[in-house]
Each structure stands twice: as structure tokens, then as C-alpha cells.
Motif scaffolding. Structure first.
Motif, short mmCIF file in Angstrom:
data_model
loop_
_atom_site.label_atom_id
_atom_site.label_comp_id
_atom_site.label_asym_id
_atom_site.label_seq_id
_atom_site.Cartn_x
_atom_site.Cartn_y
_atom_site.Cartn_z
N PRO A 87 38.61 46.94 41.41
CA PRO A 87 38.43 45.84 41.63
C PRO A 87 38.82 44.72 42.06
N GLY A 88 39.02 44.62 43.09
CA GLY A 88 38.39 43.94 44.45
C GLY A 88 37.38 43.39 44.81
N TRP A 89 36.91 43.84 44.30
CA TRP A 89 34.67 43.41 44.74
C TRP A 89 34.37 43.67 43.44
N VAL A 90 34.63 43.39 42.12
CA VAL A 90 33.81 43.40 40.29
C VAL A 90 33.78 42.09 40.51
N MET A 91 34.46 40.83 41.11
CA MET A 91 34.02 39.58 40.77
C MET A 91 33.55 39.18 41.50
N VAL A 92 33.44 39.88 43.34
CA VAL A 92 32.21 39.65 43.50
C VAL A 92 31.43 39.49 43.48
N GLN A 174 40.40 48.41 35.30
CA GLN A 174 41.43 47.52 34.87
C GLN A 174 40.86 46.60 34.47
N ASN A 175 40.83 46.16 33.20
CA ASN A 175 40.95 44.18 32.95
C ASN A 175 39.83 43.69 33.84
N ALA A 176 39.95 43.87 34.58
CA ALA A 176 38.90 42.62 35.63
C ALA A 176 38.24 42.02 35.24
N THR A 177 36.82 42.35 34.56
CA THR A 177 36.50 41.73 33.81
C THR A 177 36.16 41.37 32.40
N LEU A 178 37.47 41.79 31.84
CA LEU A 178 37.86 41.03 30.06
C LEU A 178 37.89 40.17 30.51
#
Length: 212
Positions: A87-92, A174-178
Motif C-alpha cells: 500500500p505504501g508503494w502502489v500510489m507511487v 487494502q483498497n489503496a487504489t479503490l
């Protein structure tokens, strides 16, 4: 709530970053050297690659075990990064994916740069202005309407991100890209709550209208 939070966070990071990168590329290719048209084409091509093909390409590039990006990082002695599972890297990862497709904004910036009369730069040089001074006092003020246009279009596009999130992560981890459009899709076609999905669609419409 989570989908709005994730979408706003993504927009707040990706739009300014993509805008700066597109403007930098436009400045680089706004020259009259032999073969510059080839570079303009190369920089623009990623923005016209079909979204599904683009997602498949980046799924391989971001793959934790045999992806090209991790191969380069590990070759340089760095750690293995779980781009699409952490979850910490997926937005990057999604911001990088956005920067990859800034060719459209770059072309608009390039058109604006080529529309600036050369006489303004000549006058600035006579006054002793260097590159940074010309950028600050000539280029940016004249380009401000173009920058604003690309900013608005960038926010509209960022709020409609869907294909990459569906194919690369399906909203996880964990819904980090929902993102909001993905949540609307799930609500309408997986949970079959068409009424709620319609309300969310209207919410998206009013957000984009407000930003515009």
C-alpha cells in the motif's frame, strides 16, 4: 469515503507532477535541431497506446519477481519493491504510470511555447536576463492560460482513472487504489446497486464541474 480519499490523494500528487514533467519535456523538445521531430514522436507515443495494452505492459514492468524496474533496482544494489502489493508503494506506481502518458499535455505545452513571439526573449536578453529570468518573467506569464488548461484537464482525467486500477490491482492492496470510478463500477455491476452507483456518478460529475 475511502474511494474519495484515494482519488483526491492520487489527483493531488499525479496532476502537479505530470504537469511539471510535461512542461519540462516541452521545453526540451522546443528546439530546432536535426531529428527533433523523432524525439517529439517518441515522447508522444505512450499517450496513444491503448489503455489495456498499457496496463499489461506496466504489470510486467512493476512485477515484484521478474519486472524490469526491480531488475534494474536490484542490479544497482537496491531492495526488491512490491510495487503493486505494498500500500505504501502502489500510489507511487500509479503516479509513474500517469507520468508515462503525459504526451498529450506535452504537445499542448509545445504549441503554447512555439506561439510565444521571439521578440519578448530578445528584449529580455537586452535587459540582461538569463535562462531562469526569461523562464520566470517571459515564458511562465505568457503560458499561464495553457498551464491552467492542462491543470483542469489533468484533474478531470485523474478523477476518471479506471482501467489501470481494474487490471493492475483491482482496487488493492487494502483498497489503496479503490478509485472513485472503480468503486462506481463495483457498486453498479458487481453489487448491482444501480441507484447508489447513480448517486456516486452525480457526485463525480459535480466534483469535476466544481474543479472546472
Amino acid at each position: 469515503g475511502q474511494s474519495l480519499k484515494v482519488t483526491f490523494l492520487f489527483s493531488a500528487i499525479s496532476v502537479p507532477t505530470g504537469l511539471v514533467f510535461a512542461f519540462f519535456l516541452a521545453m526540451l523538445i522546443n528546439t530546432k535541431i536535426p531529428g527533433i521531430a523523432i524525439f517529439r514522436t517518441i515522447y508522444f507515443l505512450p499517450s496513444i497506446v491503448p489503455a489495456v495494452a498499457n496496463a499489461i505492459l506496466w504489470a510486467w514492468l512493476f512485477n515484484t519477481e521478474f519486472g524490469l524496474i526491480n531488475f534494474v533496482i536490484r542490479s544497482l544494489g537496491g531492495p526488491k519493491i512490491a510495487w503493486l502489493q505494498d500500500p505504501g508503494w502502489v500510489m507511487v506506481a500509479f503516479v509513474i504510470l500517469t507520468i508515462w502518458g503525459v504526451g498529450g499535455s506535452m504537445i499542448i505545452f509545445l504549441a503554447g511555447l512555439q506561439g510565444i513571439p521571439e521578440i519578448y526573449y530578445e528584449a529580455a536578453e537586452i535587459d540582461g536576463a538569463g535562462r531562469l529570468a526569461k523562464l520566470r518573467h517571459v515564458t511562465l506569464p505568457i503560458m499561464s492560460p495553457v498551464i491552467f488548461f492542462n491543470l483542469v484537464i489533468g484533474f478531470i482525467n485523474s478523477f476518471q482513472i479506471f482501467v489501470g486500477a481494474l487490471l493492475l490491482t483491482d482496487g488493492g492492496p487494502q483498497n489503496a487504489t479503490l478509485f472513485l470510478v472503480l468503486y462506481i463500477y463495483r457498486t453498479a455491476f458487481q453489487s448491482t446497486k444501480m441507484g447508489y452507483a447513480a448517486v456516486l456518478s452525480w457526485l463525480l460529475f459535480f466534483i469535476l464541474m466544481g474543479l472546472s
